[in-house]
Design a protein around this motif. Structure first.
Motif, short mmCIF file in Angstrom:
data_model
loop_
_atom_site.label_atom_id
_atom_site.label_comp_id
_atom_site.label_asym_id
_atom_site.label_seq_id
_atom_site.Cartn_x
_atom_site.Cartn_y
_atom_site.Cartn_z
N UNK A 153 0.84 -1.20 0.00
CA UNK A 153 0.00 0.00 0.00
C UNK A 153 0.87 1.25 0.00
N UNK A 154 1.93 1.23 0.80
CA UNK A 154 2.84 2.38 0.84
C UNK A 154 3.53 2.58 -0.52
N UNK A 155 4.00 1.50 -1.13
CA UNK A 155 4.67 1.58 -2.43
C UNK A 155 3.73 2.13 -3.49
N UNK A 156 2.46 1.74 -3.43
CA UNK A 156 1.48 2.24 -4.39
C UNK A 156 1.30 3.74 -4.24
N UNK A 157 1.28 4.21 -2.99
CA UNK A 157 1.17 5.66 -2.76
C UNK A 157 2.39 6.38 -3.33
N UNK A 158 3.57 5.83 -3.11
CA UNK A 158 4.81 6.48 -3.54
C UNK A 158 4.90 6.56 -5.07
N UNK A 159 4.29 5.64 -5.75
CA UNK A 159 4.28 5.69 -7.21
C UNK A 159 3.53 6.90 -7.73
N UNK A 160 2.65 7.45 -6.91
CA UNK A 160 1.87 8.63 -7.30
C UNK A 160 2.42 9.91 -6.66
N UNK A 161 3.66 9.85 -6.19
CA UNK A 161 4.27 11.03 -5.58
C UNK A 161 3.72 11.36 -4.21
N UNK A 162 3.21 10.36 -3.50
CA UNK A 162 2.63 10.58 -2.17
C UNK A 162 3.18 9.54 -1.20
N UNK A 163 2.58 9.44 -0.04
CA UNK A 163 2.92 8.41 0.94
C UNK A 163 1.67 8.12 1.76
N UNK A 164 1.73 7.05 2.54
CA UNK A 164 0.61 6.78 3.44
C UNK A 164 0.44 7.98 4.37
N UNK A 165 -0.78 8.32 4.67
CA UNK A 165 -1.10 9.55 5.37
C UNK A 165 -0.40 9.65 6.73
N UNK A 166 0.07 10.84 7.03
CA UNK A 166 0.66 11.19 8.32
C UNK A 166 -0.27 12.20 8.98
N UNK A 167 -0.88 11.83 10.09
CA UNK A 167 -1.90 12.66 10.73
C UNK A 167 -1.25 13.54 11.79
N UNK A 168 -1.36 14.87 11.64
CA UNK A 168 -0.61 15.79 12.49
C UNK A 168 -1.49 16.79 13.24
#
Length: 279
Positions: A153-168
């Motif tokens: 799931x993380x790799x799929x996000x990174x392919x789109x220039x993103x990452x798994x959500x970081x909640x701040x």
């Protein structure tokens, strides 16, 4: 005075012997009836009165206790009803606030573009998300429909220039909750976020290596529990985090889960920045 209050007694009087001319037999007597009033009730009457008083007192006590119990049940029911109403109202306000904020964010660029005069080249900027992504402030989010293990799931996000959500922030958590409530089909239909303790057990890190802020944790009840399944069938425990609570309220929607259990995902990246156009 009643008959029950009278005692009858026979008193025997002997005639005087002063009159010698009158003869009488030794057995000759005169009887007089005397009535004596009783001043104290009989023992039976006392017991009957005492028994009646005790029964009456018991009935009064039962009635009073029943009334108190009914009042307590009524008060408890009213309190529960008001609590339910308050919770629903709070959730409604939270959802409306999130929806309003989302609408304002998405239309801000267009509104300013239409209203802004252009005596000079504009210096204002706006943020926009690409199609298929949802915006909250300067951030864009993608909610997947397919399920993958955490690493995939993380790799799929990174392919789109993103990452798994970081909640701040609580604001960000509230926004995600509002969106997931519409996207979840059932309670187990949850989404991966970028939080894991797979490196060191108990040390939670975001996907970018940043440690979890202890003042911004949104664990559900009794979480994280690192559940290993029956008979330790999952020896690695639960080292990744997913979120979602279709029928829940509040902000505590995080659950730890085995990293190899396929889940949907939330990807996050910064919105594209552009200049406002003059009209």
């Amino acid at each position: 005075m009643t008959e029950a209050d009278v005692v009858y007694s026979d008193v025997k009087f002997t005639k005087s012997k002063e009159n010698a001319t009158v003869t009488s037999s030794p057995n000759e007597s005169t009887y007089s009836e005397i009535k004596i009033s009783r001043t104290e009730p009989s023992a039976g009457s006392q017991q009957q009165a005492a028994g009646g008083s005790k029964v009456t007192a018991d009935r009064v006590a039962v009635v009073v206790l029943s009334a108190l119990l009914l009042a307590a049940v009524t008060a408890l029911g009213f309190i529960c009803y008001k609590h339910h109403q308050t919770t629903e109202h709070l959730q409604k306000l939270t959802d409306e606030n999130a929806a309003m904020r989302k609408n304002i964010t998405e239309t801000r660029c267009e509104v300013i573009t239409v209203q802004k005069p252009c005596p000079q080249p504009p210096s204002d900027t706006c943020h926009k998300c690409q199609e298929g992504w949802e915006q909250n402030g300067p951030q864009c989010y993608f909610f997947s429909t397919n399920k993958l293990i955490w690493e995939e799931a993380r790799e799929k996000c990174r392919q789109n220039g993103s990452d798994l959500v970081k909640i701040e922030s609580e604001d960000e958590q509230s926004f995600l909750i509002q969106r997931l409530r519409d996207k979840m089909a059932e309670d187990e239909d949850k989404f991966w976020i970028g939080l894991t303790d797979s490196v060191t057990e108990g040390t939670w890190l975001w996907a970018d290596g940043t440690p979890l802020n202890e003042s911004l944790k949104f664990w559900s009840n009794n979480e994280p529990d690192d559940w290993k399944g029956h008979n330790n069938e999952n020896m690695n425990g639960e080292d990744c985090v997913r979120m979602g609570e279709k029928s829940g309220s509040g902000l505590n929607w995080w659950f730890d889960k085995s990293c190899i259990a396929p889940q949907k995902r939330i990807c996050e990246k910064s919105a594209e920045t552009g200049r406002l156009k003059c009209v």
